[in-house]
Write an enzyme that holds these catalytic residues in place. Structure first.
Site, short mmCIF file in Angstrom:
data_model
loop_
_atom_site.label_atom_id
_atom_site.label_comp_id
_atom_site.label_asym_id
_atom_site.label_seq_id
_atom_site.Cartn_x
_atom_site.Cartn_y
_atom_site.Cartn_z
N GLU A 29 0.72 -1.08 0.02
CA GLU A 29 0.15 0.08 -0.04
C GLU A 29 0.70 1.35 0.08
O GLU A 29 0.55 2.29 0.53
CB GLU A 29 -0.99 -0.05 1.33
CG GLU A 29 -0.26 0.01 2.69
CD GLU A 29 0.16 -1.24 3.53
OE1 GLU A 29 0.19 -2.17 2.35
OE2 GLU A 29 0.55 -1.05 4.56
N HIS A 53 -8.34 -3.82 -0.53
CA HIS A 53 -7.36 -3.91 0.71
C HIS A 53 -6.16 -2.75 0.51
O HIS A 53 -6.25 -1.97 1.62
CB HIS A 53 -6.67 -5.20 0.72
CG HIS A 53 -5.99 -5.42 2.00
ND1 HIS A 53 -6.46 -6.00 3.22
CD2 HIS A 53 -4.61 -5.21 2.30
CE1 HIS A 53 -5.14 -6.09 4.05
NE2 HIS A 53 -4.31 -5.58 3.53
N GLU A 54 -5.62 -2.71 -0.30
CA GLU A 54 -4.37 -1.81 -0.58
C GLU A 54 -4.89 -0.32 -0.63
O GLU A 54 -4.46 0.43 0.16
CB GLU A 54 -3.83 -2.17 -1.77
CG GLU A 54 -2.79 -3.40 -1.79
CD GLU A 54 -2.30 -4.18 -0.36
OE1 GLU A 54 -1.79 -3.02 0.08
OE2 GLU A 54 -2.47 -5.46 -0.48
N1 TRP Z 1 1.34 -4.50 3.99
C1 TRP Z 1 1.10 -5.35 2.72
C2 TRP Z 1 -0.42 -5.90 2.99
O1 TRP Z 1 -1.22 -5.08 2.24
C3 TRP Z 1 1.71 -6.60 3.30
C4 TRP Z 1 3.14 -6.68 2.62
C5 TRP Z 1 3.30 -6.52 0.96
C6 TRP Z 1 4.28 -7.13 3.03
N2 TRP Z 1 4.61 -6.88 0.93
C7 TRP Z 1 5.31 -7.24 2.00
C8 TRP Z 1 4.78 -7.44 4.48
C9 TRP Z 1 6.49 -7.75 2.06
C10 TRP Z 1 6.08 -8.02 4.48
C11 TRP Z 1 6.86 -7.99 3.25
O2 TRP Z 1 -0.84 -6.52 3.57
ZN ZN Z 2 -2.60 -5.26 4.35
#
Ligand code: TRP
Ligand code: ZN
Length: 877
Positions: free
Chosen positions: A271, A304-305
């Site tokens: 995100e 979600h994002e």
């Molecule tokens: N924040 C991301 C989600 O929408 C999760 C995420 C994406 C992530 N890439 C990552 C977490 C790499 C750790 C490492 O849920």
């Molecule tokens: Zn997330």
């Protein structure tokens, strides 16, 4: 092992940062041999810190090759600062200082997919959770928020598109065929939300008018060949933006919102502020190449994002122990969105199946942890089902307890009060408390206690008194570090189902109430009940607990047909199937003859013949509990017996209901043009479920599947037919031909070839491991692409349980070797592959020892990354 034993980080050690970073200026010079990152930080001492003389300690990592450091424009001599593989320390700074560092990094050699790396021809970044320190020295913690300006310089021919967060404020040409773009993000953000992309990308554009009338440019960047797969992602984005305005009053803030699709990505998507980066599998969709399930996954992940822009970005986490603050809430929000866009009951059933199968298994295993953990070694290991899915369930319970209107006011207060801040889960609960006036002290235990609570319920009907008495008893098994638990607040939505449907429970005529179980033992008496009813408990799965009620088969069949709650109608069918399967598994294990239950056949028959039922619901109700679910519920997992018992029941159902399955198949063979809408998806799902059963009867199933495979105009039907053929012992030749044709047709479509790999990896017939090993040499496979690893290796280890758990130990040996090959290349992907091995305590011998030994060999490996080390030692305990 690392140089030193990996350290454990504790929540109780949290301290505010001694420094704040007002402004961050970055210059990326992307070169063929290395990338030069020049970082200028406007620092000031944090008045909230009790260490006013602290050295400045910037996070860094091994891959940073430091070229120079200066303070307020003055280069520092090498002996006036200290630089090691994890940090850069500068002592003696004034209250305000401008620190400039220059580092060289090699994104082209970065295989971890964290920090700046290359995916095919483009550069991209992944900074959550702690990847920014792989790019430059920084205060890489989410409570340090800064205003970023980013200049990206690169060769114009190879990298015409240069992106970062916020708005493009300047662009220009440079000597030697190079060019630059400068981006400015007006919103302060933590470094984990930083993003940069450079490459030859095509773009699909649209726009959105926000509730206050602002125009937002929407752009999806993909490789040119994928331009025909962006419509659904774009539509999902616009739906999400509108929905968040209507459901949560949240408006988008920047003038531009960009999504970039990349092939090599460790998770679904990220995100980053104004510049979301997506795994191609989570955004690209087209009827010809994408299944219904993937269409829905794209819609959910785009949402979600996008929703993170408020729940995560505008209000972010103080530290990584608060991860569920953004993830639990955002998963809750995206599931509400999907429920509104499609069928709410179907969505709920899918979510609960997933939670019960995978989160319950995690919560009952060696990696069990609270939704707000209090310690970790590697934060990447805590992007878990517990933090995400159980975290979402907790938010849902708050809404159930407070009611939708108060919940909405609570979320408004939370966003208003904490906009621009980095906060804790406590602040979220506090906003809900302040809005409702309700004391949530005991409720907070959901965040701090791990393990899945059990709720045992019994009931008595007293005809003379006309009362129903329900007795509740809750308990929670011991989990690592938590031998004893305090009682939870469990909202139990319930009703009483009489002969002809729901009975009124009170003088208002309510047929549903939310009863709160907060003591270990509790009793509820419902009055004025004129007949002995069947209790319908935990409607909509109102709390993430294991419910134990001694239903008779007749009662379950009654609920299946008469409960007003769709979720519980489905769940009653699941319980019926589960009890039979449990018995047959024991019989199969003891080599006793297996016998089918005629009541289950009758129940299925009613489902198949009642054309008034929602096809999507019927499809779900015709699916027996999965093998994975049966593994989760078993005390001791006899994988072969589970597999045989389930196959036996499927076979018996198919034999008994051949005509009905065929009629349903024909009724739902859709002639209309493909659309990924809830109604068509439901019908295809039912049709393909029926086909799955028909494959077990006679050659007719094989013929239907072959015909469907040849004639399908959409990937859902095509892949379902392929999977049916591949898993059918009587269709060996047809399967071989179909696999070849499929490969011919889709060899240039990476995502489709992943499906091809996965279908073969999950073929439960014998010889599976040999097939998987052969496919590892196929050009469609590569150990450097996480999606391919998930499809083939994950498809085998998680989706082919009977072969993976072959008592000869070959499955475990295979997985162990792959983990050892991968762990230093891509620690995150390797760590996720560990999960099946951690379940060794639930297996009988010889499996148990074999799994344990595999874990031990991994734990003993030299130079082990801490991601793997943490899981290995915790699961060996
Ligand atoms: N924040 C991301 C989600 O929408 C999760 C995420 C994406 C992530 N890439 C990552 C977490 C790499 C750790 C490492 O849920
Ligand atoms: Zn997330």
């Amino acid at each position: 092992m690392k140089d030193a034993l990996p350290q454990t980080i504790y929540l109780k050690d949290y301290k505010v940062s001694p420094f704040e970073i007002e402004k961050t200026e970055l210059v990326f010079d992307l070169g063929e041999h290395h990338t030069r990152v020049t970082t200028t930080l406007s620092l000031l001492r944090n008045t909230l810190s009790d260490e006013q003389n602290a050295d400045l300690v910037l996070h860094g990592s091994k891959g940073l090759d430091l070229q120079s450091v200066s303070v307020d424009g003055q280069p520092l001599e090498e002996d006036t600062y200290n630089c090691d593989s994890e940090s850069l320390t500068i002592p003696g700074l004034a209250d305000r200082a401008v620190v400039t560092t220059e580092v060289l990094i090699k994104p082209q050699d970065n295989t971890t997919m964290m920090g700046l790396y290359r995916s095919r021809t483009m550069y991209c970044t992944q900074c959550e959770a702690e990847g920014f320190r792989d790019i430059t020295y920084y205060l890489d913690r989410p409570d340090v928020m800064s205003e970023f300006t980013t200049k990206v310089i690169a060769d114009k021919a190879q990298y015409p598109v240069l992106l970062s967060n916020g708005n493009a404020i300047e662009r220009g040409q440079l000597d030697g065929g190079r060019h630059f773009v400068t981006w400015h993000d007006p919103f302060k953000k933590p470094a984990y939300l930083f993003a940069l992309v450079a490459g030859t990308l095509s773009c699909v554009e649209d726009s959105f008018t926000t509730m206050s009338g602002r125009q937002v440019a929407l752009q999806i960047f993909v490789e040119e060949k994928d331009l025909d797969k962006c419509d659904h992602g774009m539509l999902s984005l616009k739906h999400s933006m509108r929905w968040d305005e209507e459901a949560y009053g949240r408006e988008y803030d920047l003038d531009i919102f960009m999504i970039v699709a990349v092939d090599d990505f460790n998770m679904g998507a990220m995100e980053n502020k104004g510049l979301n980066i997506f795994n191609t599998s989570a955004v690209l969709a087209n009827p010809k190449t994408t299944t219904d399930a993937s269409f829905q996954r794209v819609e959910a992940i785009v949402a979600h994002e996008y929703f993170h822009n408020w729940s995560g970005n505008r209000v972010t986490c103080r530290d990584w122990f608060q991860l569920s603050l953004k993830e639990g809430f955002t998963v809750y929000r995206d599931s509400q969105f999907s429920a509104d866009m499609n069928s709410a009951t179907v969505k709920r059933i899918e979510d609960v199946s997933y939670l019960r199968t995978h989160q319950f298994a995690e919560d009952g295993g060696p990696m069990s942890h609270p939704v707000q953990p209090d310690a970790y070694m590697e934060i990447n290991n805590f992007y878990t089902l517990t933090v995400y899915e159980k975290g979402a369930e907790i938010v849902g319970m708050i809404r159930t307890l407070l009611g939708p209107d108060t919940f909405r006011k609570g979320s408004d207060l939370y966003f208003d009060r904490h906009d621009g801040q980095a906060v804790t889960i406590e602040e979220f609960v506090k906003a809900m408390e302040d809005t409702s006036g309700r004391d949530l002290t005991q409720f907070r235990r959901w965040y701090k206690q791990s393990g899945t609570p059990q709720l045992a319920v019994s009931s008595r009907y007293d005809a003379a008194d006309r009362t129903v008495t329900l007795d509740f008893a809750q308990s929670c098994p011991a989990t690592p570090g938590q031998p004893q638990k305090q009682p939870f607040v469990i909202p139990v939505k319930l009703g009483l189902v009489g002969e002809s449907g729901d009975l009124p429970l009170n003088s208002n005529g309510d047929t549903d109430i939310v009863y709160e179980v907060s003591q270990t033992h509790q009793q509820l008496v419902i009055e004025n009940i004129d007949e002995a009813p069947v209790p319908s408990l935990l409607r909509e799965f109102s709390a993430p607990v294991k419910l134990d009620y001694a239903y008779s088969k007749d009662q379950l069949i009654h609920l299946m047909a008469n409960d007003s709650d769709g979720f519980n109608r489905w769940d009653a069918g699941q319980k019926l199937g589960f009890e039979l399967l449990e018995k047959l598994t024991a019989d199969s294990h003891q080599q006793r003859p297996l016998q089918m239950d005629s009541q289950l056949i009758e129940a299925y028959k009613s489902l198949l013949t009642d054309a008034s039922l929602d096809p999507a619901m019927v499809a779900l109700m015709l699916q027996l509990p999965s093998e994975a679910q049966l593994h989760e519920e078993a005390t001791l997992i006899h994988a072969e017996a589970i597999h045989s018992a389930r196959l036996f029941v499927r076979q018996a159902l198919a034999d008994a209901l051949r005509e009905q399955f065929l009629a349903v198949y024909q009724r739902h063979n859709i002639e209309q043009d493909y659309a990924p809408d809830a109604s068509q998806i439901g019908r295809r799902s039912l049709k393909n479920t029926a086909l799955g059963y028909l494959m077990l009867v006679d050659q007719m199933g094989v013929e239907l599947a072959s015909k469907q495979f040849a004639g399908a105009d959409n990937m859902t039907d095509k892949a379902a037919a392929l999977s049916c053929l591949v898993n059918c012992p009587a269709a060996a030749q047809q399967a071989k031909t179909a696999l070849q044709q499929f490969e011919q047709q889709y060899r240039d479509e990476a995502l489709v070839m992943n499906l091809w790999l996965q279908i073969q990896a999950s073929n439960s017939q014998s010889g599976a491991l040999e097939r998987v090993e052969a496919l590892e040499n196929h050009p469609a496979f590569s150990l450097s692409n996480p999606n391919k690893i998930r499809s083939l290796i994950g498809g085998f280890c998680n989706g082919n349980l009977v072969n993976f758990n072959n008592p000869d130990g070959s499955g475990y040996e295979f997985l162990k070797q792959r983990i050892l090959t991968l762990h230093s290349r891509n620690p995150q992907v390797a760590a996720r592959l560990m999960t099946p091995l951690t379940r060794w305590k639930k297996f009988p011998e010889p499996n148990s020892s074999q799994m344990r030994e595999a874990l031990q060999v991994i734990a003993d490996e030299q130079g082990l990354v801490k991601d793997i080390y943490e899981i290995a030692i915790k699961s060996l305990q």
